[in-house]
Design a protein around this motif. Structure first.
Motif, mmCIF file in Angstrom:
data_model
loop_
_atom_site.group_PDB
_atom_site.id
_atom_site.type_symbol
_atom_site.label_atom_id
_atom_site.label_comp_id
_atom_site.label_asym_id
_atom_site.label_seq_id
_atom_site.Cartn_x
_atom_site.Cartn_y
_atom_site.Cartn_z
ATOM 1 N N SER A 141 -4.854 0.474 5.691
ATOM 2 C CA SER A 141 -3.778 0.967 4.822
ATOM 3 C C SER A 141 -4.339 1.741 3.643
ATOM 4 C CB SER A 141 -2.941 -0.214 4.317
ATOM 5 O OG SER A 141 -2.318 -0.882 5.386
ATOM 6 N N PHE A 142 -5.417 1.211 3.062
ATOM 7 C CA PHE A 142 -6.043 1.932 1.941
ATOM 8 C C PHE A 142 -6.534 3.297 2.409
ATOM 9 C CE2 PHE A 142 -9.694 3.089 -0.687
ATOM 10 C CZ PHE A 142 -9.144 2.984 -1.960
ATOM 11 N N LEU B 13 -5.085 -4.823 -3.206
ATOM 12 C CA LEU B 13 -5.134 -5.145 -1.778
ATOM 13 C C LEU B 13 -6.110 -6.293 -1.515
ATOM 14 C CD1 LEU B 13 -5.064 -1.569 -0.171
ATOM 15 C CD2 LEU B 13 -3.173 -3.164 -0.556
ATOM 16 N N HIS C 110 -4.380 6.098 0.637
ATOM 17 C CA HIS C 110 -5.007 6.340 -0.666
ATOM 18 C C HIS C 110 -6.367 7.029 -0.610
ATOM 19 C CE1 HIS C 110 -1.837 3.984 -2.550
ATOM 20 N NE2 HIS C 110 -2.021 3.070 -1.606
ATOM 21 N N ALA D 13 0.829 -1.210 0.000
ATOM 22 C CA ALA D 13 0.000 0.000 0.000
ATOM 23 C C ALA D 13 0.862 1.258 0.000
ATOM 24 C CB ALA D 13 -0.923 -0.004 1.213
#
Length: 271
Positions: free
Chosen positions: A89-90, A63, A94, A44
């Motif tokens: 994490s996303f 992912l 992001h 990520a």
């Protein structure tokens, strides 16, 4: 040995293969969970550099692939861990604002939620696969125990030798602390393991493996001429037993009844 003597197996129960497999699977799952969490965070973070090129949708799919792989190889623990780490994490790398756990875009909120839900679902599927595989191994072990005793009967083994095989099979199948054969009917106040594998009175405490047996119970040894005896069993606290395992134990007791009934003149010579 006379009818008034009991055959007995005592001592600490050896670790059962199925229990060892469960411990191995749990350890392996934790290992996969740690490895997948690190891998997902690294991936990520690395994808930040190509975020504008790939787009958040494709990054989310990457992912997801990692989550599926973690669940497939590591089981439920790894799948759930990977899902939580992937969603976090996303969100962190992001979704705007970047490098925070806040989400302002409605579509990003949906993506994060789907990542988490999908990972949890895949983890449950992995758990179901593990259980199915474990049940298959357990059933194969029970069939092997029955085949071994049948082979002994076919080879005209003594009642004493047959009992040893039956006793060990019942102890291993039910994960018992001890088991002994006693001639005659069992005590009326002791729970009974019936031919269908049910326990009377009814089992009450459930474990992930199956219902826990009463601390003490009795398995009737019945042949055409009636009750020949019973097997007194002492269960291991906290150890669940499936219905199939209980049925195998009853079938082993039936094989013992056949051995005793067809060789009554040898009972007094059993050592």
């Amino acid at each position: 040995m006379s009818w008034g003597t009991t055959w007995r197996y005592t001592g600490a129960m050896a670790d059962q293969p199925s229990d060892e497999r469960r411990d191995d699977e749990r350890t392996e799952g934790i290992g996969w969970a740690c490895a997948s969490a690190i891998a997902i965070i690294l991936v990520a973070g690395t994808l930040v550099g190509v975020r504008d090129t790939l787009g958040t949708t494709n990054i989310a799919l990457i992912l997801v692939a990692l989550v599926v792989a973690a669940a497939a190889f590591g089981g439920r623990i790894a799948g759930v861990t990977a899902a939580l780490v992937a969603a976090t994490s996303f969100n962190f790398f992001h979704t705007r604002p970047y490098l925070t756990l806040r989400v302002t875009d409605r579509e990003d909120v949906i993506t994060v939620a789907l990542l988490l839900i999908l990972g949890l679902a895949v983890g449950e599927l992995a758990l179901l696969r593990q259980r199915t595989r474990r049940e298959g191994v357990t059933q194969a072990a029970g069939a092997h125990r029955l085949e071994s005793v049948v082979a002994m009967l076919a080879s005209d083994a003594t009642v004493d030798d047959t009992w040893i095989a039956v006793r060990d099979g019942i102890v291993q199948e039910l994960g018992l602390r001890s088991a002994r054969f006693v001639p005659g009917a069992g005590a009326a106040d002791v729970p009974l393991l019936t031919r269908t594998g049910r326990v009377v009175p009814t089992l009450s405490r459930w474990t992930p493996r199956g219902f826990e047996l009463p601390e003490t119970a009795s398995i009737p040894v019945v042949a055409g001429q009636g009750v020949l005896g019973h097997v007194d069993i002492v269960a291991t606290p906290g150890r669940g037993v499936s219905l199939d395992e209980r049925r195998v134990a009853v079938a082993l007791a039936d094989l013992l009844a056949i051995a005793i009934e067809r060789s009554p003149d040898r009972i007094g010579h059993i050592s």
